[in-house]
Motif scaffolding. Structure first.
Motif, PDB file in Angstrom:
ATOM      1  N   GLU A 257      -8.606   0.851   5.632  1.00 46.33           N
ATOM      2  CA  GLU A 257      -8.607   2.228   5.680  1.00 46.33           C
ATOM      3  C   GLU A 257      -7.020   2.755   5.227  1.00 46.33           C
ATOM      4  N   MET A 258      -5.858   1.685   5.737  1.00 45.04           N
ATOM      5  CA  MET A 258      -4.675   2.115   5.445  1.00 45.04           C
ATOM      6  C   MET A 258      -3.612   1.322   4.164  1.00 45.04           C
ATOM      7  N   VAL A 259      -4.222   0.115   3.424  1.00 44.68           N
ATOM      8  CA  VAL A 259      -4.609  -0.122   2.775  1.00 44.68           C
ATOM      9  C   VAL A 259      -4.871   1.032   1.743  1.00 44.68           C
ATOM     10  N   VAL A 260      -5.703   0.648   1.521  1.00 49.94           N
ATOM     11  CA  VAL A 260      -6.969   1.751   0.461  1.00 49.94           C
ATOM     12  C   VAL A 260      -5.751   2.965   0.107  1.00 49.94           C
ATOM     13  N   VAL A 261      -5.559   3.427   1.120  1.00 48.80           N
ATOM     14  CA  VAL A 261      -4.702   4.794   1.400  1.00 48.80           C
ATOM     15  C   VAL A 261      -3.364   4.647   0.319  1.00 48.80           C
ATOM     16  N   VAL A 262      -2.422   3.637   1.352  1.00 46.64           N
ATOM     17  CA  VAL A 262      -1.415   3.462   0.165  1.00 46.64           C
ATOM     18  C   VAL A 262      -1.479   2.856  -0.867  1.00 46.64           C
ATOM     19  N   ALA A 263      -2.352   2.605  -1.142  1.00 50.51           N
ATOM     20  CA  ALA A 263      -2.463   1.616  -2.915  1.00 50.51           C
ATOM     21  C   ALA A 263      -3.112   2.867  -3.598  1.00 50.51           C
ATOM     22  N   ALA A 264      -4.096   4.056  -3.407  1.00 54.80           N
ATOM     23  CA  ALA A 264      -4.094   4.805  -4.049  1.00 54.80           C
ATOM     24  C   ALA A 264      -2.998   5.541  -4.901  1.00 54.80           C
ATOM     25  N   VAL A 265      -1.606   6.470  -3.113  1.00 55.14           N
ATOM     26  CA  VAL A 265      -0.904   6.756  -3.273  1.00 55.14           C
ATOM     27  C   VAL A 265      -0.229   5.933  -4.525  1.00 55.14           C
ATOM     28  N   MET A 266       0.201   4.284  -3.940  1.00 52.42           N
ATOM     29  CA  MET A 266       1.312   3.947  -4.641  1.00 52.42           C
ATOM     30  C   MET A 266       0.763   4.304  -6.566  1.00 52.42           C
ATOM     31  N   LEU A 267      -0.863   3.685  -6.808  1.00 52.01           N
ATOM     32  CA  LEU A 267      -0.929   4.054  -7.768  1.00 52.01           C
ATOM     33  C   LEU A 267      -0.379   5.038  -8.717  1.00 52.01           C
TER      34      LEU A 267
END
Length: 281
Positions: A257-267
């Motif tokens: 869940e954290m990976v998905v959130v951080v990946a979306a933010v960094m994208l």
């Protein structure tokens, strides 16, 4: 072909570093979140919709968004003051150097600094109580979500200064002179030229601050010894709890869940950075 291989050889250590510390852990988290006893299963993912997981996610988002907003606004103001000073001024060099240090000042050391200052028995807490009879520590707010917002803001502001100052420095004096020559006032210049150009950089920096706060762990772990108000601490509880055993699978799901959130933010951050880079060239 051989030339390309030779040029790529110096990158091998970096590629190995990325593979070991980023790619392998990420793949492990994804596989472990979806596979239970070697069989594909959504059981662990379903745990993310439990009351505990949703509460932790909501508090993590609140913590990250609030500190990103506060840090972005105050950091942008400080960046503007820094850029307004002379490039050779000692104040500018000192502020930028100090921000570079404070942006990396986190973890247990930062938590201890706040505990020693405004904790239940902190130096400032004791002094204010003896002089004015007011208890700064109150009901122990420093050890709750409110305390985390204050502590996280401490390193969010200098980080904003570091990432936003180049955008302010990219505003050319010629643009302002051209606007003035066309009859624009100072406010009209900022409204029609300055703010529109800086908006992508500001939003991108705020997203970077959000990701920075969302993934932070050590400071919160040192401050909040009981309970799991945010996702990183809930992962710790799932991995180390002696009351409820066998929750490592839940920890993998939370990590995903954290990976998905951080990946979306960094994208989104990368998209805004590319827009900013067009006029910074």
């Amino acid at each position: 072909m051989r030339r390309r291989v030779r040029e790529a050889l110096p990158l091998l250590p970096f590629a190995a570093f990325v593979a070991i510390f980023l790619v392998v852990p990420t793949v492990t988290v994804i596989v472990s979140a979806f596979y239970l006893d070697g069989v594909f299963s959504l059981q662990r993912i379903g745990l993310l919709f439990s009351g505990t997981a949703l509460s932790a996610l909501g508090k993590s988002v609140l913590l990250s968004a609030s500190t990103a907003l506060i840090g972005a606004v105050l950091g942008a103001v400080l960046s503007w003051l820094v850029v307004s000073s002379s490039p050779s001024s000692a104040l500018r060099r000192v502020v930028l150097s100090l921000c570079s240090v404070l942006a990396q000042f986190g973890g247990v050391a930062l938590a201890f600094a706040f505990l020693a200052t405004i904790g239940l028995n902190g130096v400032l807490t004791v002094w204010v109580f003896e002089r004015f009879g007011f208890n700064l520590a109150g009901d122990g707010w420093l050890y709750s979500l409110r305390g985390l917002i204050l502590v996280y803001t401490y390193f969010q502001i200098p980080l904003m200064v570091i990432v936003f100052t180049p955008a302010l420095e990219g505003l050319r004096a010629e643009w302002r002179e051209a606007a003035v020559s066309l009859g624009a006032s100072r406010w009209e210049y900022w409204r029609e030229v300055g703010f529109p150009l800086l908006t992508p950089a500001f939003l991108g920096s705020a997203l970077l601050l959000f990701a920075n706060a969302f993934a932070a762990y050590a400071t919160a772990a040192a401050l909040v010894s009981q309970g799991s108000p945010i996702v990183p601490l809930l992962i710790r509880t799932a991995l180390t709890s002696e009351v409820v055993l066998g929750q490592s699978g839940f920890a993998y799901a939370l990590a995903l869940e954290m990976v998905v959130v951080v990946a979306a933010v960094m994208l989104a951050y990368n998209v805004l950075v590319r827009r900013t880079s067009r006029w910074l060239r």
